[in-house]
Design a protein around this motif. Structure first.
Motif, PDB file in Angstrom:
ATOM      1  N   THR A 108       2.481  33.855   9.545  1.00  0.00           N
ATOM      2  CA  THR A 108       3.223  32.825   8.816  1.00  0.00           C
ATOM      3  C   THR A 108       2.722  31.444   9.195  1.00  0.00           C
ATOM      4  N   LEU A 109       2.284  30.691   8.198  1.00  0.00           N
ATOM      5  CA  LEU A 109       1.813  29.323   8.392  1.00  0.00           C
ATOM      6  C   LEU A 109       2.791  28.359   7.727  1.00  0.00           C
ATOM      7  N   LEU A 110       2.816  27.117   8.227  1.00  0.00           N
ATOM      8  CA  LEU A 110       3.718  26.110   7.662  1.00  0.00           C
ATOM      9  C   LEU A 110       2.937  24.839   7.316  1.00  0.00           C
ATOM     10  N   PRO A 111       2.140  24.881   6.273  1.00  0.00           N
ATOM     11  CA  PRO A 111       1.395  23.683   5.857  1.00  0.00           C
ATOM     12  C   PRO A 111       2.337  22.623   5.287  1.00  0.00           C
ATOM     13  N   ASP A 112       1.993  21.366   5.514  1.00  0.00           N
ATOM     14  CA  ASP A 112       2.826  20.254   5.035  1.00  0.00           C
ATOM     15  C   ASP A 112       1.911  19.120   4.566  1.00  0.00           C
ATOM     16  N   PRO A 113       1.424  19.205   3.331  1.00  0.00           N
ATOM     17  CA  PRO A 113       0.506  18.167   2.825  1.00  0.00           C
ATOM     18  C   PRO A 113       1.203  16.808   2.725  1.00  0.00           C
ATOM     19  N   PRO A 114       0.491  15.722   2.969  1.00  0.00           N
ATOM     20  CA  PRO A 114       1.092  14.390   2.830  1.00  0.00           C
ATOM     21  C   PRO A 114       1.383  14.087   1.365  1.00  0.00           C
ATOM     22  N   PRO A 115       2.383  13.243   1.094  1.00  0.00           N
ATOM     23  CA  PRO A 115       2.764  12.930  -0.301  1.00  0.00           C
ATOM     24  C   PRO A 115       1.617  12.342  -1.124  1.00  0.00           C
ATOM     25  N   ALA A 116       0.696  11.636  -0.487  1.00  0.00           N
ATOM     26  CA  ALA A 116      -0.384  10.984  -1.225  1.00  0.00           C
ATOM     27  C   ALA A 116      -1.489  11.943  -1.647  1.00  0.00           C
ATOM     28  N   ALA A 117      -1.478  13.150  -1.143  1.00  0.00           N
ATOM     29  CA  ALA A 117      -2.564  14.093  -1.422  1.00  0.00           C
ATOM     30  C   ALA A 117      -2.422  14.693  -2.824  1.00  0.00           C
ATOM     31  N   ASP A 118      -3.578  14.900  -3.487  1.00  0.00           N
ATOM     32  CA  ASP A 118      -3.579  15.615  -4.759  1.00  0.00           C
ATOM     33  C   ASP A 118      -4.262  16.975  -4.629  1.00  0.00           C
ATOM     34  N   ARG A 119      -4.691  17.292  -3.400  1.00  0.00           N
ATOM     35  CA  ARG A 119      -5.273  18.609  -3.131  1.00  0.00           C
ATOM     36  C   ARG A 119      -5.080  18.947  -1.658  1.00  0.00           C
ATOM     37  N   ALA A 120      -4.750  20.213  -1.395  1.00  0.00           N
ATOM     38  CA  ALA A 120      -4.585  20.686  -0.013  1.00  0.00           C
ATOM     39  C   ALA A 120      -5.340  22.003   0.121  1.00  0.00           C
ATOM     40  N   VAL A 121      -6.217  22.052   1.118  1.00  0.00           N
ATOM     41  CA  VAL A 121      -7.050  23.235   1.321  1.00  0.00           C
ATOM     42  C   VAL A 121      -6.789  23.800   2.717  1.00  0.00           C
ATOM     43  N   LEU A 122      -6.474  25.081   2.768  1.00  0.00           N
ATOM     44  CA  LEU A 122      -6.316  25.767   4.044  1.00  0.00           C
ATOM     45  C   LEU A 122      -7.689  26.210   4.532  1.00  0.00           C
ATOM     46  N   VAL A 123      -8.007  25.858   5.771  1.00  0.00           N
ATOM     47  CA  VAL A 123      -9.275  26.249   6.379  1.00  0.00           C
ATOM     48  C   VAL A 123      -8.958  27.179   7.541  1.00  0.00           C
ATOM     49  N   VAL A 124      -9.471  28.388   7.478  1.00  0.00           N
ATOM     50  CA  VAL A 124      -9.244  29.382   8.530  1.00  0.00           C
ATOM     51  C   VAL A 124     -10.551  29.591   9.289  1.00  0.00           C
ATOM     52  N   LYS A 125     -10.476  29.469  10.624  1.00  0.00           N
ATOM     53  CA  LYS A 125     -11.663  29.651  11.461  1.00  0.00           C
ATOM     54  C   LYS A 125     -11.425  30.764  12.470  1.00  0.00           C
ATOM     55  N   ASP A 126     -12.509  31.484  12.794  1.00  0.00           N
ATOM     56  CA  ASP A 126     -12.394  32.523  13.807  1.00  0.00           C
ATOM     57  C   ASP A 126     -12.578  31.925  15.194  1.00  0.00           C
ATOM     58  N   ALA A 127     -12.598  32.777  16.213  1.00  0.00           N
ATOM     59  CA  ALA A 127     -12.664  32.296  17.592  1.00  0.00           C
ATOM     60  C   ALA A 127     -13.941  31.543  17.891  1.00  0.00           C
ATOM     61  N   SER A 128     -15.002  31.821  17.152  1.00  0.00           N
ATOM     62  CA  SER A 128     -16.281  31.127  17.372  1.00  0.00           C
ATOM     63  C   SER A 128     -16.363  29.800  16.629  1.00  0.00           C
ATOM     64  N   GLY A 129     -15.350  29.507  15.803  1.00  0.00           N
ATOM     65  CA  GLY A 129     -15.346  28.264  15.045  1.00  0.00           C
ATOM     66  C   GLY A 129     -15.923  28.393  13.654  1.00  0.00           C
TER      67      GLY A 129
END
Length: 217
Positions: A108-129
């Motif tokens: 479960t993730l809880l993203p909270d984009p700022p009001p000024a944003a017109d796009r929000a992208v989730l970036v998932v990285k593994d342990a190596s980055g």
């Protein structure tokens, strides 16, 4: 369920040692006083008021040692009380900015984009980055369940993953920030003045960094 502490939980040893020292010192003091009386000048004896001062001084020191011992015992009891409270955290899910361990169950993730944003992208990285997923999210605050899906359409392997939210407006990135996630608490520890929580997968987070708790899903 495991709750551990580096603080000593035994007060018996701490009280026994000062009492033994006080008893030993008092016997030594009496021997010195007796020796002083036996060897004083008969023509110029020590004033009785001086003996009273010596006794009062020793009594004051004795009381200070006992007071310090009682304070130490009180501190130990407070520490034990705090550990008892921490026991309730074990088994629950803690919300923090820590990475999370994926073992097949959705995170479960809880993203909270700022009001000024017109796009929000989730970036998932593994342990190596390495980036394993970039996914557009709704611009409204709310929970998102990452089920392990990767950019290739496959499922991520077991391991530790971190989550970032890249917010942009008119093609310009406004900010990139960690996304809070929920992880199950496996163990609670006291390390000096710090309270540490061991999360699923062995991840460790300071309790001060926990912003929410919930029953395990």
């Amino acid at each position: 369920m495991e709750v551990t502490s580096n603080t000593s939980t035994s007060t018996q040893a701490s009280t026994a040692a000062p009492k033994a020292v006080i008893s030993s010192d008092f016997e030594t003091f009496l021997k010195m006083l007796s020796t002083q009386l036996q060897n004083q000048d008969p023509l110029n004896p020590v004033d009785s008021a001086d003996y009273a001062v010596q006794l009062a001084t020793f009594s004051s020191v004795e009381q200070q040692v006992l007071t310090n011992n009682h304070l130490e015992d009180l501190a130990n009891r407070i520490a034990l009380s705090g550990m008892s409270d921490l026991a309730g955290w074990v088994g629950m899910e803690a919300q923090s900015l820590s990475a999370a361990y994926f073992d097949g169950d959705p995170i479960t993730l809880l993203p909270d984009p700022p009001p000024a944003a017109d796009r929000a992208v989730l970036v998932v990285k593994d342990a190596s980055g390495s980036v394993v997923l970039r996914q557009d999210l709704p611009l409204t605050e709310g929970q998102f369940q990452w089920d392990g899906r990767t950019a290739t359409g496959g499922t991520a392997g077991q391991g530790t993953y971190s989550f970032l939210l890249e917010s942009s407006a008119e093609g310009e990135v406004l900010k990139t920030e960690p996304v809070p996630s929920y992880s199950q608490v496996i163990e609670a520890r006291r390390d000096g003045d710090d309270t540490l929580l061991v999360l699923k997968g062995g991840l460790i987070v300071n309790a001060q960094g926990v912003t929410g708790l919930r029953q395990a899903q």
